[in-house]
Scaffold this motif. Structure first.
Motif: not given
Length: 402
Positions: A54, A348, A350, A363, A365, A368
């Protein structure tokens, strides 16, 4: 990361982030040889529950201010790179400078500046980090490489021989990937992108490969000039255009045409060595998505400009299928990151991760608005613009559960 033309939108395709142990064993990619090329076919991601990486929304380092010291006021940032000691170098085209910051984002020094002399730039378009933390920058106006040391001190320069090329990324030996577009037929077509490798001395080393490039509509129109009305050629991207995306790792070039979920790996002689694939069905473009794209593209125009661009967008055709993905990046550990393609309205970002063996992991994130420049073993570096148009270079942690 290089997108030969900037990809503006990405389409979110359904993707399972993690799977059970049984699913994971069944999901191991199929690897086969095809005439000396290793084909890696992925079906579903391999990360199990709790294994996904992450990237926090809040950056560890944030460089950029609206009001403050001039060195922190960024404009037209082309790229940025992190050196081995954690310091960050920013190619700030607006001031024609390379700006050096320490690991905490404190300004150390600046190299370059506007001019025609050694170590100066007329149009700073690209920068890359070379072995030993030297920094190489490309001035497209003078077609010239300039090399600086890790402290921003100018070392040498060289003019790039031959026709005009755009600089892209640095190979492990300090040579530079460059590309140019070829083909200018009137109407809708796909131009060819030719990739080559130049040494930092400006001498051509290899012609690597030519592949399908941007989907464009080429036409001509009459424009008023001091000499009267003259014809001008125009080039406009198709709506949801496919393009060639590029990444460099070591002495290999990664390419993707965005037609299908497939990334090919080449050596510097133009020999394909690997093809990385994932099972993804093409996604058709709908009329509503085309209308949303055009409305978003028109948002920044007003007055006569708006009328002109509205007519231009009205007549611009669109691709039948969405690009299979957006940009690509290879990180410091050899993992391949592929941006998920999003339509207008999906904010968003990804990225799908493939490990060094090209197995699809899952995947992640991303924050932004972050345009990714570099991914390290434990960080992501990119450009972010706030609501007032102020540019920032941000470094975010990349967290990998143990």
């Amino acid at each position: 990361m290089t997108t030969v033309k900037q990809t503006h939108f990405t389409l979110l395709l359904p993707l399972v982030i993690a799977c059970t142990d049984a699913d994971s064993r069944a999901a191991a990619p199929a690897v086969r040889d095809s005439s000396g090329v290793t084909i890696v076919e992925n079906s579903v991601p391999l990360w199990l529950d709790g294994e996904a990486w992450r990237v926090p929304q809040v950056p560890r380092v944030d460089i950029g201010v609206a009001d403050g010291g001039p060195a922190y006021q960024l404009f037209q940032v082309r790229t940025a790179g992190r050196l081995s000691d954690g310091s960050i170098v920013v190619a700030n085209r607006g001031s024609h400078q390379l700006r050096y910051f320490d690991a905490n984002g404190v300004h150390l020094t600046s190299g370059g500046g506007r001019g025609n002399g050694p170590g100066e730039f007329e149009d700073l378009r690209w920068m890359g980090v070379m072995p030993g933390d030297s920094v190489i920058a490309y001035d497209i106006a003078h077609r010239r490489f300039s090399v600086f040391d890790a402290h921003g001190v100018f070392q040498r320069s060289a003019t790039v021989e031959g026709p005009q090329f755009f600089a892209s990324q640095a190979f492990a030996d300090g040579s530079v990937l460059m590309f140019r577009w070829e083909g200018s037929e009137e109407g809708a077509s796909r131009r060819t992108t030719t990739t080559v490798r130049f040494g930092s001395d400006g001498i051509l080393r290899d012609s690597i490969v030519s592949l399908p490039g941007p989907e464009v509509v080429i036409g001509h129109e009459q424009r008023m000039t001091p000499r009267g009305r003259l014809p001008f050629w125009t080039s406009q991207d198709l709506v949801f255009a496919h393009d060639l995306v590029l990444a460099v790792a070591g002495m290999h070039l990664y390419t993707g045409t965005q037609d299908r979920y497939e990334i090919d790996v080449w050596d510097t002689t133009g020999t394909m060595v690997t093809s990385v694939r994932a099972a993804r069905e093409p996604v058709p473009v709908t009329p509503a998505q085309v209308d949303a794209y055009k409305e978003e593209a028109m948002a920044g125009y007003s007055g006569e400009d708006a009328a002109y661009h509205r007519t231009l967008m009205r007549d611009t055709p669109h691709a039948e299928m969405f690009p299979a993905y957006g940009s690509i990046v290879v990180d410091a550990e050899g993992n391949l990151w592929v941006e998920v393609y999003r339509p207008p309205g999906d904010d968003q970002p990804r990225w799908t991760v493939f490990d060094a063996a090209h197995r699809m992991l899952g995947t992640v994130a991303f924050p932004q608005g972050l345009t990714v420049f570099q991914i390290g073993a434990d960080f992501v570096l990119g450009r972010w613009t706030d609501d007032f148009g102020v540019e920032h270079v941000r470094l975010h942690d990349l967290i990998k559960p143990q």
